[in-house]
Structure formats: C-alpha cells, structure tokens
Motif scaffolding. Structure first.
Motif, PDB file in Angstrom:
ATOM      1  N   PRO A   1       0.821  -1.208   0.000  1.00  0.00           N
ATOM      2  CA  PRO A   1       0.000   0.000   0.000  1.00  0.00           C
ATOM      3  C   PRO A   1       0.857   1.261   0.000  1.00  0.00           C
ATOM      4  N   GLY A   2       0.513   2.184  -0.890  1.00  0.00           N
ATOM      5  CA  GLY A   2       1.246   3.437  -1.014  1.00  0.00           C
ATOM      6  C   GLY A   2       2.312   3.416  -2.084  1.00  0.00           C
ATOM      7  N   GLU A   3       2.695   2.220  -2.554  1.00  0.00           N
ATOM      8  CA  GLU A   3       3.717   2.125  -3.601  1.00  0.00           C
ATOM      9  C   GLU A   3       3.136   2.547  -4.949  1.00  0.00           C
ATOM     10  N   ILE A   4       3.966   3.209  -5.731  1.00  0.00           N
ATOM     11  CA  ILE A   4       3.579   3.657  -7.061  1.00  0.00           C
ATOM     12  C   ILE A   4       4.446   2.940  -8.079  1.00  0.00           C
ATOM     13  N   ALA A   5       3.825   2.482  -9.158  1.00  0.00           N
ATOM     14  CA  ALA A   5       4.551   1.728 -10.186  1.00  0.00           C
ATOM     15  C   ALA A   5       4.038   2.144 -11.563  1.00  0.00           C
ATOM     16  N   THR A   6       4.750   1.674 -12.567  1.00  0.00           N
ATOM     17  CA  THR A   6       4.351   1.911 -13.951  1.00  0.00           C
ATOM     18  C   THR A   6       4.018   0.571 -14.591  1.00  0.00           C
ATOM     19  N   ILE A   7       2.908   0.500 -15.276  1.00  0.00           N
ATOM     20  CA  ILE A   7       2.498  -0.752 -15.919  1.00  0.00           C
ATOM     21  C   ILE A   7       3.427  -1.034 -17.091  1.00  0.00           C
ATOM     22  N   SER A   8       4.015  -2.233 -17.107  1.00  0.00           N
ATOM     23  CA  SER A   8       4.902  -2.640 -18.196  1.00  0.00           C
ATOM     24  C   SER A   8       4.153  -3.413 -19.272  1.00  0.00           C
ATOM     25  N   ARG A   9       3.362  -4.398 -18.836  1.00  0.00           N
ATOM     26  CA  ARG A   9       2.625  -5.207 -19.800  1.00  0.00           C
ATOM     27  C   ARG A   9       1.544  -6.010 -19.103  1.00  0.00           C
ATOM     28  N   HIS A  10       0.699  -6.656 -19.916  1.00  0.00           N
ATOM     29  CA  HIS A  10      -0.361  -7.518 -19.400  1.00  0.00           C
ATOM     30  C   HIS A  10      -0.082  -8.941 -19.828  1.00  0.00           C
ATOM     31  N   LEU A  11      -0.427  -9.879 -18.986  1.00  0.00           N
ATOM     32  CA  LEU A  11      -0.375 -11.282 -19.366  1.00  0.00           C
ATOM     33  C   LEU A  11      -1.781 -11.841 -19.544  1.00  0.00           C
ATOM     34  N   ALA A  12      -2.791 -11.041 -19.252  1.00  0.00           N
ATOM     35  CA  ALA A  12      -4.180 -11.482 -19.374  1.00  0.00           C
ATOM     36  C   ALA A  12      -4.551 -11.617 -20.847  1.00  0.00           C
ATOM     37  N   GLU A  13      -5.532 -12.442 -21.075  1.00  0.00           N
ATOM     38  CA  GLU A  13      -6.015 -12.645 -22.443  1.00  0.00           C
ATOM     39  C   GLU A  13      -7.527 -12.509 -22.486  1.00  0.00           C
ATOM     40  N   GLY A  14      -8.034 -12.311 -23.674  1.00  0.00           N
ATOM     41  CA  GLY A  14      -9.474 -12.318 -23.899  1.00  0.00           C
ATOM     42  C   GLY A  14     -10.211 -11.188 -23.201  1.00  0.00           C
ATOM     43  N   PRO A  15     -11.389 -11.506 -22.648  1.00  0.00           N
ATOM     44  CA  PRO A  15     -12.224 -10.459 -22.046  1.00  0.00           C
ATOM     45  C   PRO A  15     -11.587  -9.789 -20.835  1.00  0.00           C
ATOM     46  N   VAL A  16     -10.794 -10.517 -20.079  1.00  0.00           N
ATOM     47  CA  VAL A  16     -10.141  -9.908 -18.910  1.00  0.00           C
ATOM     48  C   VAL A  16      -9.162  -8.836 -19.368  1.00  0.00           C
ATOM     49  N   ARG A  17      -8.382  -9.140 -20.396  1.00  0.00           N
ATOM     50  CA  ARG A  17      -7.436  -8.155 -20.937  1.00  0.00           C
ATOM     51  C   ARG A  17      -8.173  -6.916 -21.442  1.00  0.00           C
ATOM     52  N   GLN A  18      -9.255  -7.143 -22.170  1.00  0.00           N
ATOM     53  CA  GLN A  18     -10.012  -6.013 -22.709  1.00  0.00           C
ATOM     54  C   GLN A  18     -10.607  -5.175 -21.585  1.00  0.00           C
ATOM     55  N   ARG A  19     -11.088  -5.842 -20.536  1.00  0.00           N
ATOM     56  CA  ARG A  19     -11.672  -5.122 -19.403  1.00  0.00           C
ATOM     57  C   ARG A  19     -10.612  -4.277 -18.705  1.00  0.00           C
ATOM     58  N   LEU A  20      -9.425  -4.843 -18.515  1.00  0.00           N
ATOM     59  CA  LEU A  20      -8.346  -4.076 -17.892  1.00  0.00           C
ATOM     60  C   LEU A  20      -7.981  -2.857 -18.731  1.00  0.00           C
ATOM     61  N   LEU A  21      -7.911  -3.042 -20.045  1.00  0.00           N
ATOM     62  CA  LEU A  21      -7.597  -1.911 -20.920  1.00  0.00           C
ATOM     63  C   LEU A  21      -8.703  -0.860 -20.860  1.00  0.00           C
ATOM     64  N   ASP A  22      -9.957  -1.320 -20.812  1.00  0.00           N
ATOM     65  CA  ASP A  22     -11.085  -0.382 -20.717  1.00  0.00           C
ATOM     66  C   ASP A  22     -11.046   0.421 -19.422  1.00  0.00           C
ATOM     67  N   LEU A  23     -10.525  -0.206 -18.357  1.00  0.00           N
ATOM     68  CA  LEU A  23     -10.452   0.480 -17.066  1.00  0.00           C
ATOM     69  C   LEU A  23      -9.255   1.426 -16.983  1.00  0.00           C
ATOM     70  N   GLY A  24      -8.414   1.443 -18.006  1.00  0.00           N
ATOM     71  CA  GLY A  24      -7.287   2.367 -18.031  1.00  0.00           C
ATOM     72  C   GLY A  24      -5.953   1.741 -17.712  1.00  0.00           C
ATOM     73  N   PHE A  25      -5.877   0.424 -17.639  1.00  0.00           N
ATOM     74  CA  PHE A  25      -4.612  -0.259 -17.353  1.00  0.00           C
ATOM     75  C   PHE A  25      -3.788  -0.358 -18.630  1.00  0.00           C
ATOM     76  N   MET A  26      -3.354   0.792 -19.106  1.00  0.00           N
ATOM     77  CA  MET A  26      -2.578   0.867 -20.343  1.00  0.00           C
ATOM     78  C   MET A  26      -1.093   0.811 -19.996  1.00  0.00           C
ATOM     79  N   PRO A  27      -0.286   0.176 -20.860  1.00  0.00           N
ATOM     80  CA  PRO A  27       1.158   0.189 -20.632  1.00  0.00           C
ATOM     81  C   PRO A  27       1.678   1.622 -20.513  1.00  0.00           C
ATOM     82  N   GLN A  28       2.643   1.811 -19.634  1.00  0.00           N
ATOM     83  CA  GLN A  28       3.275   3.096 -19.314  1.00  0.00           C
ATOM     84  C   GLN A  28       2.387   3.989 -18.451  1.00  0.00           C
TER      85      GLN A  28
END
Length: 92
Positions: free
Chosen positions: A25-52
């Motif tokens: 808790p409190g740590e800040i990071a930068t998203i490098s990549r996703h390993l999710a596939e299919g609808p989960v990956r799309q949902r994460l991207l829709d929620l703003g989990f974009m690389p960088q």
C-alpha cells in the motif's frame, strides 16, 4: 575494503519488475505489460490499465483479496488473480 558486485543491467531491471498484487500500500509503479487474455485483458484496458500508465496500490481487503488500486483519478478493485496478470515496474 570495497566489494564489487557484478550485476548486469537486465537483472536489475527484472528485479524491479513484479506483478501488481505484490505492491505494498502506497507504492507507485508503472504498468509494463499484461499477461491477461481475452475479455479480462479487454476489461483491464477499458479500465485504463494501459502500458506506461502510473498506478498506485491503495489497500488490500482484510483477507488479501480483492485489492484497491488508483489509476489516474479512478479507484479500481481487482481480484488478486487479475492483478497477477499485470506486470509493473516499481518507481524508484
């Protein structure tokens, strides 16, 4: 006495990369990549989990699942299994 440790830059970079669920808790990071596939990956991207994108771990639920993260101005709750598919780089 000086100890010289031979560490390659790639190994240091790999040490700093981890999954989203391992942040504290409190740590800040930068998203490098996703390993999710299919609808989960799309949902994460829709929620703003974009690389960088910058992401902050807010807190864990009392039993450790789900977790709350802040991405941009939004707070998102994720299952731990979904958070394990997001590779992040800890900000130093």
């Amino acid at each position: 006495m000086i100890n010289i440790i031979n560490v390659s830059p790639l190994s240091v970079l790999n040490i700093m990369k981890c999954t989203l669920s391992t942040l504290k808790p409190g740590e800040i990071a930068t998203i490098s990549r996703h390993l999710a596939e299919g609808p989960v990956r799309q949902r994460l991207l829709d929620l703003g989990f974009m690389p960088q994108s910058s992401i902050e771990m807010v807190r864990y639920a009392p039993l450790g699942d789900p977790i709350e993260v802040r991405i941009g101005r939004n707070h998102v709750l994720l299952r731990k299994t979904e958070a394990n598919t997001v590779i992040v780089k800890r900000n130093a």
